[in-house]
Design an enzyme around this catalytic site. Structure first.
Site, mmCIF file in Angstrom:
data_model
loop_
_atom_site.group_PDB
_atom_site.id
_atom_site.type_symbol
_atom_site.label_atom_id
_atom_site.label_comp_id
_atom_site.label_asym_id
_atom_site.label_seq_id
_atom_site.Cartn_x
_atom_site.Cartn_y
_atom_site.Cartn_z
ATOM 1 N N GLY A 115 0.690 -1.346 -0.062
ATOM 2 C CA GLY A 115 -0.249 0.532 0.013
ATOM 3 C C GLY A 115 0.175 1.435 -0.001
ATOM 4 O O GLY A 115 0.729 1.950 -0.680
ATOM 5 N N ASN A 116 2.226 1.485 0.890
ATOM 6 C CA ASN A 116 2.671 2.361 1.327
ATOM 7 C C ASN A 116 3.130 2.881 -0.472
ATOM 8 O O ASN A 116 3.963 4.555 -0.819
ATOM 9 C CB ASN A 116 4.002 2.653 1.914
ATOM 10 C CG ASN A 116 4.185 0.709 2.074
ATOM 11 O OD1 ASN A 116 5.063 1.034 1.585
ATOM 12 N ND2 ASN A 116 5.759 2.178 2.162
ATOM 13 N N LYS B 75 -12.718 -9.651 3.701
ATOM 14 C CA LYS B 75 -11.523 -8.612 3.709
ATOM 15 C C LYS B 75 -12.599 -7.595 3.625
ATOM 16 O O LYS B 75 -13.603 -7.769 2.583
ATOM 17 C CB LYS B 75 -11.018 -9.158 2.767
ATOM 18 C CG LYS B 75 -9.950 -8.172 1.696
ATOM 19 C CD LYS B 75 -9.424 -8.216 0.384
ATOM 20 C CE LYS B 75 -8.379 -7.534 0.154
ATOM 21 N NZ LYS B 75 -7.381 -7.882 1.118
ATOM 22 N N LYS C 31 -3.179 -9.899 -2.462
ATOM 23 C CA LYS C 31 -1.852 -9.754 -3.249
ATOM 24 C C LYS C 31 -0.397 -10.604 -2.909
ATOM 25 O O LYS C 31 0.181 -10.773 -3.867
ATOM 26 C CB LYS C 31 -1.398 -8.127 -3.883
ATOM 27 C CG LYS C 31 -0.727 -7.513 -2.627
ATOM 28 C CD LYS C 31 0.888 -7.274 -2.759
ATOM 29 C CE LYS C 31 1.008 -6.074 -1.874
ATOM 30 N NZ LYS C 31 1.086 -6.863 -0.510
ATOM 31 N N LYS D 259 2.147 -12.169 4.121
ATOM 32 C CA LYS D 259 3.560 -12.000 3.855
ATOM 33 C C LYS D 259 4.306 -12.913 3.893
ATOM 34 O O LYS D 259 4.837 -14.189 3.410
ATOM 35 C CB LYS D 259 4.100 -11.110 4.283
ATOM 36 C CG LYS D 259 3.415 -9.730 3.971
ATOM 37 C CD LYS D 259 4.017 -7.581 4.172
ATOM 38 C CE LYS D 259 3.278 -7.090 3.760
ATOM 39 N NZ LYS D 259 2.055 -7.073 2.731
HETATM 40 P P1 ADP Z 1 0.622 -3.865 2.948
HETATM 41 O O1 ADP Z 1 0.498 -2.497 1.967
HETATM 42 O O2 ADP Z 1 2.433 -3.473 1.761
HETATM 43 O O3 ADP Z 1 0.492 -5.067 2.113
HETATM 44 P P2 ADP Z 1 0.570 -4.594 5.537
HETATM 45 O O4 ADP Z 1 -0.226 -3.029 5.972
HETATM 46 O O5 ADP Z 1 -0.810 -5.073 4.662
HETATM 47 O O6 ADP Z 1 0.936 -3.761 3.920
HETATM 48 O O7 ADP Z 1 1.199 -4.937 6.259
HETATM 49 C C1 ADP Z 1 2.853 -4.715 7.112
HETATM 50 C C2 ADP Z 1 2.560 -4.489 8.506
HETATM 51 O O8 ADP Z 1 2.193 -5.629 9.173
HETATM 52 C C3 ADP Z 1 3.786 -3.064 8.980
HETATM 53 O O9 ADP Z 1 3.704 -2.336 8.458
HETATM 54 C C4 ADP Z 1 3.422 -4.092 10.241
HETATM 55 O O10 ADP Z 1 2.434 -2.563 10.802
HETATM 56 C C5 ADP Z 1 2.605 -4.794 10.481
HETATM 57 N N1 ADP Z 1 2.833 -5.816 11.393
HETATM 58 C C6 ADP Z 1 2.155 -6.954 12.234
HETATM 59 N N2 ADP Z 1 2.720 -8.350 12.589
HETATM 60 C C7 ADP Z 1 4.444 -7.615 12.442
HETATM 61 C C8 ADP Z 1 5.231 -8.861 12.503
HETATM 62 N N3 ADP Z 1 5.450 -9.844 13.278
HETATM 63 N N4 ADP Z 1 5.950 -7.658 12.756
HETATM 64 C C9 ADP Z 1 6.656 -7.049 11.359
HETATM 65 N N5 ADP Z 1 4.991 -5.708 11.203
HETATM 66 C C10 ADP Z 1 3.883 -6.369 11.574
HETATM 67 MG MG MG Z 2 -1.477 -5.490 3.360
#
Ligand code: ADP
Ligand code: MG
Length: 311
Positions: A11-12, A128, A211, A273
């Protein structure tokens, strides 16, 4: 031998609004072209959370305001998001390539369909959330009028929720493979347009595929060396956000699986992820998955930062 890299943008990398996206893709393009300069064949995938919400709302307004306009299926909204995000990425990548004197690498967005199983259990339990918050009255109307599944979201109002089934097959895979090495391909945007097979016909499904999962499947299918998942955080952690938090740097598939089982990664953010990374890394020896921040992608691939997952 060139390294083959699938790079999944979170997202970022794209921002939350139209102007934000146009600015964000400039930085994103720098990170991608860094990898090309480091002699990698790059295939780009991306999410579409905010964009699918916007498009879905806009199409719902059309249905409300213009008589005779039927509701737009979610699969069509995903297709629209692929084209819109692809446009901004193509434009910014082209400029960044030219700025660095790379003139022989055309940029292409592949509108990509991804087959899901009609009997995937995810269809029975949509989870979702997408689009805007609704009042109770709006929610009731959406359920009756458009067959939406709507859930109350933590006291903040009601939101449409959709199914997030597992990706089974990338329909345009051969077309994507044919372009790798000759063109910079953007594919599988928003997890791909979800479709189910009916004989030779593919029917759009009401779903949004994760994704991270589709990127892992693509990386396996194109025989990539590296899957790099770019997100808002430099490394994954265990005991995340707690006093004894510990960043993960180089871990094995086995360790990653143990941490997933122990619930170290949040559902819907870091967990998919990690699952995607594990699925790729265990699919063949030598394959490596990296989770890191957009700005750190080059150092990440050089092994200097990020969370690295290998067999
Ligand atoms: P994207 O848009 O890249 O899919 P998300 O916000 O869905 O991003 O996922 C990334 C976020 O997951 C990180 O910014 C963090 O806040 C969160 N997160 C949750 N659990 C963990 C963890 N165990 N270690 C690191 N980040 C985590
Ligand atoms: Mg995400």
């Amino acid at each position: 031998m060139k390294k083959r890299v699938v790079i999944a943008l979170g997202g970022n990398a794209l921002g939350n609004t139209l102007p934000e996206q146009m600015i964000a893709v400039k930085e994103t393009s720098k990170a991608i072209v860094d990898l090309i300069e480091a002699d990698c064949d790059v295939i780009v995938t991306h999410g579409n959370g905010p964009q699918i919400g916007m498009i879905n709302n806009a199409m719902a307004a059309l249905t409300r305001e213009v008589e005779g306009q039927p509701n737009t299926p979610l699969s069509v909204c995903v297709a629209m998001s692929q084209a819109y995000i692809g446009y901004d990425l193509q434009n910014a990548l082209r400029e960044e390539l030219l700025n660095r004197g790379i003139t022989d690498l055309p940029v292409t967005t592949m509108v990509t369909q991804v087959r899901v199983d009609a009997d995937d259990p995810a269809f029975l339990d949509p989870t979702k959330p997408i689009g805007h918050f609704m009042t109770k009255e709006e929610a009731v109307h959406a359920v009756n009028q458009y067959d939406y599944v709507v859930k109350e979201d933590a006291g903040r109002g009601y939101r449409r929720v959709v199914a997030s089934p597992a990706p089974k097959e990338i329909i345009e895979l051969q077309a994507i493979k044919g372009l790798i090495g000759h063109e910079l391909v953007i594919a599988c945007g928003g997890g791909g347009i979800p479709v189910v097979r009916n004989g030779n016909h593919l029917t759009g499904a009401s779903a949004v595929i994760d994704k991270d999962w589709t990127s892992s499947l693509l990386a396996q299918e194109v025989d990539a060396d590296v899957l790099i998942i770019l997100t808002a955080i430099e490394k994954a952690a265990i005991n995340y956000g707690k006093e004894n938090q510990q960043w993960l740097e180089h871990i094995t598939v086995e360790e990653a699986e143990k941490h997933i089982q122990n619930g170290e990664f949040a559902e819907g953010s870091m967990k998919p992820k990690m699952e995607a990374a594990v699925a790729f890394a265990k699919s063949k020896p030598g394959r490596k998955a990296i989770i890191t921040q957009l700005e750190k992608s080059r150092e990440g691939i050089e092994g200097k930062t990020g969370t690295h997952i290998e067999l």
